[in-house]
Motif scaffolding. Sequence first.
Motif, short mmCIF file in Angstrom:
data_model
loop_
_atom_site.label_atom_id
_atom_site.label_comp_id
_atom_site.label_asym_id
_atom_site.label_seq_id
_atom_site.Cartn_x
_atom_site.Cartn_y
_atom_site.Cartn_z
N ASP A 533 44.82 39.80 32.30
CA ASP A 533 43.54 39.19 31.93
C ASP A 533 42.37 40.05 32.38
O ASP A 533 41.40 40.24 31.63
N THR A 537 39.69 41.91 29.99
CA THR A 537 38.27 41.62 30.17
C THR A 537 37.48 42.90 30.42
O THR A 537 36.38 43.09 29.85
N ARG A 601 51.81 37.80 26.87
CA ARG A 601 51.44 36.42 27.15
C ARG A 601 52.37 35.48 26.41
O ARG A 601 53.00 35.86 25.42
#
Length: 606
Positions: A533, A537, A601
């Motif tokens: 993540d 980002t 994911r």
Amino acid sequence: MTSAPAPATESAAPPVPGTTVGVVGLGTMGAGIAEVFARHGYAVVGVEQGEEPLARGRQHLEHSTGRAVQRGKITEAEAQEILGRITTTTSMADLAEASLVVEAVGESMDLKKRVFRELDGIVGPDAVLATNTSSLSVTDLSAATARPGRVVGMHFFNPAPVQDLVEVVRTVVTEGAVLERVRALVEGLGKSAVVCGDKAGFIANTLLFGYLNHAVSMYEARYASREDIDAAMRYGCGYPMGPLALLDLIGLDTAYEILETMYRQGRDRLHAPAPILKQMVTAGLLGRKTGRGFYTYEAPDSPVVVADDRTPSADQRPALRREIRLVGVVGTGTMASGIVEVFAKAGYDVLYTGRSQDKVDGVVATIARSFDKQIQRGRATEDQKAEVLGRVRGTTSLEDLADVDLVVEAIAEDLAIKSTLFRNLDEICKPGAILATTTSSLPIISMAAVTERPQDVIGMHFFNPATVMKLVEVVSTVSTDEEVTETVLAVCDRVGKTAVSCGDRAGFIVNALLFPYLNDAVKMLEAHYADADDIDTAMKLGCALPMGPFELLDVVGNDVSLAIQRELYLEFREPGFAPAPLLEHLVTAGYLGRKTGRGFRDHRRR
């Protein structure tokens, strides 16, 4: 690894608005950081080494807040309130009451260490010292103090008031409570905090500059022009800027120093600056700030590119050297259907082939559905739909392609199957017909070699979906006739595509630059340097990319990514291109991404 988080204590709480934050260095970056804190209610003490740089720092602040007023982001009263919270000084001693000090001086280890040593004797024992370095070792800086556990990296991105990302860099001795305090502080500033380990380049620069350096090497080898390399990444990947234009914006001297620092620390050959970078820096060709880098600009600091001796002239626009009236397409899948639609919309008669009548009929149905969506959105009419479908004809017989002027193969990505098809097309198609493949990674010369007309074989790598994506990579082999290349480039222009020209080697332009970057991201995750993540980002917010690397891998498919990465490794024998073991393990486990419901994911829960 980090040390275990410290028990929660009063000192672990993040500073609150009204407390004092220090900023050492009020250049563009430091002034921006000071403004960010002041906007959120902090009292800021900004320090510079003399009255002249102090005045420049204040000017930076006034210009920045003035622009915000002009754009309606803040009012004039709010701007004055922000500036009123910032005190400027030439004395480090004025930082004694600061609970956090952010260093934003020049990117020199010796200079930064001097600042940290001085700060160590001034601020209180609970104060946190942070560095805004983009590539130097935070651990080395922390060792210059008597409080290494209270030293972190806070890497803001430029311009700090606008950019949402801050990389929070932990060292092996950073106290857990301090790390959480800084993360909470960053989020309180309205920024996105990503946490990573102390390695040159951190997340964004490590992944970005490896990619930029590879693009420079590609240009240096004259594999493709600067315009084509940049266009390929803009139109093929949706990047806001091409790599060479981005380097000009960053500054080639800055890029060189970052790469040098990364290479010295990691000894990764892919981070060793391309030789031409050093030559250009030595010659003073630093990019926009000097008016010339990979491109030439109308003046120093101008974003306006002007023509130079490497700019293609209008006279060099490709022309049809062979007549193209009837286009053949082999295949009935998503890519083939899109290519049929693209040519038919551009006014070409298209004959396509499939293995069964059902598959042939499916292409017409796919194009009809595509038009129905466009008609609903007001982008097409029923008459245009009828006109396009009237130019399209399907068949189950390859023999019907005897009279086509150009045939585009869009079947399975299997060299043996494609080679068999090219043998058949060689026998069926008339002399002078151009045989094109849409392969994204296979060697085109291998297909050309099975024919009696290798000079007529070329790559036309459309991107998916072909009806939407603007890019086509036109790939010439060592045998391709120049008039064939020029004709295909001209055809791409006529069907409304942006064509880039390159040679026949694994990955062409886009995949050769994209997939090593994705592979580096997997290695970063594999090393527990940062989580998926935070990496996603960092690349979306720090580099303005449309998708993070793990989002993209799950869309592309980990099996597809692994196959392309293997092709790159086999072709270039570059150790850094070896597929990351984690990628191989995910593919072995059947975790291929969205298409199987699980990749990097778990998409089954979404």
